[in-house]
Design a protein around this motif. Sequence first.
Motif: not given
Ligand code: NDP
Length: 281
Positions: A57, A82, A238, A248
């Motif tokens: 990341y 990781k 998340p 939230e």
């Molecule tokens: P998420 O499903 O957690 O979504 C994140 C997005 O949603 C961001 O754009 C965030 O924006 C927005 N968001 C978060 N909370 C809210 C809310 N309550 N209302 C509206 N929008 C919201 O996606 P990720 O892909 O980030 O997955 C979570 C984590 O999992 C990653 O950050 C990472 O640590 C891990 N991951 C691991 C992977 C792997 O291969 N092992 C692959 C993908 C992810 P904002 O920040 O502006 O709130």
Amino acid sequence: MREPIPTVTLPSGILVPALGQGTWNMGENAASARDEIASLKTGLDLGMTLIDTAEMYADGGSEEIVGKAIEGRRDEVFLVSKVYPANASRKGAVEACERSLRRLNTDRIDLYLLHWRGNYPLEETVEAFEGLKAAGKIEAWGVSNFDVDDMDELLSVPNGGNVAANQVLYNLSRRGIEYDLLPWCQERSIPVMAYSPIEQGRLLHHPELIRVAKTYQATPAQIALAFLLERDGVISIPKSSNAQRIEENRDSIDVDITDEDWAVLDAAFPPPSRKKSLDML
Ligand code: NDP
């Protein structure tokens, strides 16, 4: 007063919150650093003490943000990072871990995952992970993006049974693992870490999810997280860089969905009826 966050037990017996924090996309832009650190700290204050990051990341930038957010409170945190598959050799994994530790500004990672399967034999990666454990640099190790056949193979290599978690894509719109991988892990008490639990925000526009959320005076994100909290042995992570959204997301704990509405959600987001290969982002 908020209800405590439910916990999931790791194979070592350690309890971790079923709702943690992701950090993908953090550390990419200096102008956002302050909000990213503040949101992670808010999450810690609210009990979301499991933080997930990766050397991938922002090329280590996310680990640096995490290092700043946990400064002075390392013992409150369950830290997950990781290793890139391309670094997951006997020597490469040790060097990658040491670089991660420096960026995280700590002396240990609680759970170190192989980010996805690469070309190094699993035996070799497991040997490296076990060596890191013996050296006290990691407390436990696990994998990510492993399907059932990968997990079976992992259990067949020396010490492969020490796997402490499998982190995979899992949310209302990605329920494929419920057919086989999730029960496989649950039967063996191997926690599943659900990544992209709100499908990176895309899930939040689903009309049925919006409708159900309204009936609970909740948000679609809270219903999506409540869905994962309902599952045994599942930890969701998340990501948000916005402290208000962190609150939230934390409050998804209080959403108590009726059986009738679970049926509505099952109709809108049907569980799998056959094997699907593992989805990845
Ligand atoms: P998420 O499903 O957690 O979504 C994140 C997005 O949603 C961001 O754009 C965030 O924006 C927005 N968001 C978060 N909370 C809210 C809310 N309550 N209302 C509206 N929008 C919201 O996606 P990720 O892909 O980030 O997955 C979570 C984590 O999992 C990653 O950050 C990472 O640590 C891990 N991951 C691991 C992977 C792997 O291969 N092992 C692959 C993908 C992810 P904002 O920040 O502006 O709130």
